[in-house]
Scaffold this active site. Structure first.
Site, PDB file in Angstrom:
ATOM      1  CE  LYS A   1      -4.500  -1.602   1.730  1.00  0.00           C
ATOM      2  NZ  LYS A   1      -4.292  -2.931   2.338  1.00  0.00           N
TER       3      LYS A   1
ATOM      4  CD  GLU B   1     -11.565   5.318   1.647  1.00  0.00           C
ATOM      5  OE1 GLU B   1     -11.345   6.394   1.368  1.00  0.00           O
ATOM      6  OE2 GLU B   1     -11.277   4.123   1.167  1.00  0.00           O
TER       7      GLU B   1
ATOM      8  CB  SER C   1      -0.069  -8.243  -1.002  1.00  0.00           C
ATOM      9  OG  SER C   1      -0.879  -9.116  -0.294  1.00  0.00           O
TER      10      SER C   1
HETATM   11  C1  LIG Z   1      -4.983  -3.935   1.636  1.00  0.00           C
HETATM   12  C2  LIG Z   1      -4.294  -5.201   1.398  1.00  0.00           C
HETATM   13  C3  LIG Z   1      -4.647  -6.266   0.520  1.00  0.00           C
HETATM   14  C4  LIG Z   1      -5.896  -5.964  -0.435  1.00  0.00           C
HETATM   15  O1  LIG Z   1      -5.914  -4.685  -1.434  1.00  0.00           O
HETATM   16  P1  LIG Z   1      -5.423  -4.678  -2.785  1.00  0.00           P
HETATM   17  O2  LIG Z   1      -6.203  -3.468  -3.138  1.00  0.00           O
HETATM   18  O3  LIG Z   1      -6.532  -5.861  -3.286  1.00  0.00           O
HETATM   19  O4  LIG Z   1      -4.309  -5.142  -3.075  1.00  0.00           O
HETATM   20  C5  LIG Z   1      -3.876  -7.308   0.373  1.00  0.00           C
HETATM   21  N1  LIG Z   1      -2.857  -7.467   1.046  1.00  0.00           N
HETATM   22  C6  LIG Z   1      -2.348  -6.698   1.986  1.00  0.00           C
HETATM   23  C7  LIG Z   1      -1.182  -7.067   2.739  1.00  0.00           C
HETATM   24  C8  LIG Z   1      -3.078  -5.671   2.178  1.00  0.00           C
HETATM   25  O5  LIG Z   1      -2.789  -4.862   3.174  1.00  0.00           O
END
Ligand SMILES: *Cc1c(COP(=O)(O)O)cnc(C)c1O
Length: 386
Positions: free
Chosen positions: A90, A112, A371
């Site tokens: 993010k 938000e 992610s």
């Molecule tokens: C917020 C988040 C997601 C989901 O958000 P996407 O916009 O679909 O990427 C996935 N993995 C992590 C670690 C997150 O913090």
């Protein structure tokens, strides 16, 4: 992707901007400014600088040797967004949008947040750039995520609990948009995923595309060829679209998004308008966005980014679901096999890669987008396993 379609904010029939005229004016200006600065050499250099010095990019594409052996199939590589500052992808987008806000002369950043992860990434970037930061959060969510509220406050942000409606994410979005319309002259709305009206999905993809820009160079260097599949989890779709971006025009690379079986927007959604844009949405019997529930807070959204909706209906990308049990198993398996505790969101991608592996050959390659890291989820998993 057709450049013309993308510029107008449409991906096939999906995307667009369905908002009141006063908000449309603000978004049109934002869109103009984004296209103006996106390719500006100084802007690009500044972004590269902060991604390197603050986020810690580039991050590795780690060969998961033990997982590869355990699963007995293709080579598994992990793209390590979990190693970024603040522990997830993010921050890539938060830094990109803040730099744009600065260029536009904004003094206030608003956002938000539901579970709090996007709020924390935004508050972090605001602290770094000395910007005023207001985070709208459903009152109910501020109670459930008290620790994230504290994190945001530590970072200097003001968290505003929203009591209207059900006191949830949707009500926080409405408050934030209201603020934007009233204060657009000095305020920038920092959106956290590849959703919302144009230009947000295009802009968020642009800032997350660094994931596949790096992974493509890294896999060419390590293996001398492209991967056979890229697997990523999808909430709103930002880490997945970033992980896919530089492979979309490479037809030999399978692109696979993975969602919770309790929030399957792409596998079961229908075309509909939600939060000012058109996408595949899960609807209930009354035609309202369905209340979803996922053990991974970041995946708990009844809609999905418009480009994923388009990639799904055109068949360029595939979308699959996994169960909570499979996710919890993968959370533990990756921890034991590689010494990497993944975010519960990311564990969805790992869980699907495990099912995909036996269908592929040993000379093939899967890239799994990790992610985020799982520190934030350890206590929750402890409670669930007990
Ligand atoms: C917020 C988040 C997601 C989901 O958000 P996407 O916009 O679909 O990427 C996935 N993995 C992590 C670690 C997150 O913090």
């Amino acid at each position: 992707m057709d450049q013309q379609l993308q510029q107008e904010g449409y991906f096939g029939e999906f995307g667009g901007s369905f908002v009141p005229p006063e908000l449309q004016e603000v978004l049109s200006y934002l869109s103009e400014q984004f296209y103006k600065f996106r390719d500006d050499p100084e802007f690009k250099e500044e972004l590269r600088y902060y991604l390197r010095e603050y986020v810690g990019r580039e991050n590795p594409l780690t060969y998961a040797e033990r997982l590869t052996k355990l699963w007995g199939g293709p080579k598994i590589y992990l793209k390590r967004e979990d190693l970024n500052h603040t522990g997830a992808h993010k921050i890539n987008n938060a830094i990109g949008q803040i730099l744009l806000a600065k260029r536009m002369g904004a003094k206030r950043i608003i956002a938000e947040t539901g579970a709090g992860q996007h709020g924390v990434a935004t508050a972090t970037a605001c602290a770094m750039f000395n910007m005023e930061c207001i985070i709208y959060m459903g009152a109910e969510d501020t109670r459930r995520q008290a620790l994230n509220v504290f994190r945001m406050e530590l970072l200097g942000a003001t968290v505003v609990p929203v009591h209207k409606g059900q006191g949830r994410l949707k009500d926080a979005v409405d408050e934030a948009l209201d603020d934007l319309v009233r204060n657009y002259k000095n305020t920038f709305y920092l959106l956290g995923s590849a959703v919302g009206p144009h230009p947000f999905p295009t802009m968020v993809k642009h800032f997350q595309a660094i994931i596949s820009e790096e992974s493509k160079l890294q896999i060419m260097e390590k293996e001398g060829r492209l991967p056979d599949a890229v697997v990523a989890c999808t909430g709103g779709g930002s880490n997945a679209i970033g992980a896919f971006a530089h492979y979309i025009d490479e037809p030999t690379v399978r692109l696979i998004g993975v969602e919770p079986d309790q929030a399957p927007s792409l596998t079961q959604g229908v075309p509909s308008i939600i939060h000012g844009f058109k996408c595949l949405v899960l609807l209930d019997e009354e035609g309202q966005p369905k209340k979803t529930y996922s053990i991974a807070a970041g995946l708990d959204y009844p809609g999905i980014g418009p480009e994923h909706s388009h990639l799904k209906v055109t068949g360029r990308a595939e979308y699959a679901t996994v169960t909570n049990e499979e996710v919890l198993e993968s959370f533990q398996e990756l921890s034991r096999a590689e010494g990497i505790i993944p975010a519960l969101e990311s564990a969805h991608a790992v869980a699907y890669a495990k099912k995909l592996a036996p269908t592929m050959g040993q000379d093939q390659i899967i890239i799994v987008n990790l992610s985020g890291r799982g520190d934030k989820d350890v206590e929750q998993v402890y409670q669930m396993l007990k």
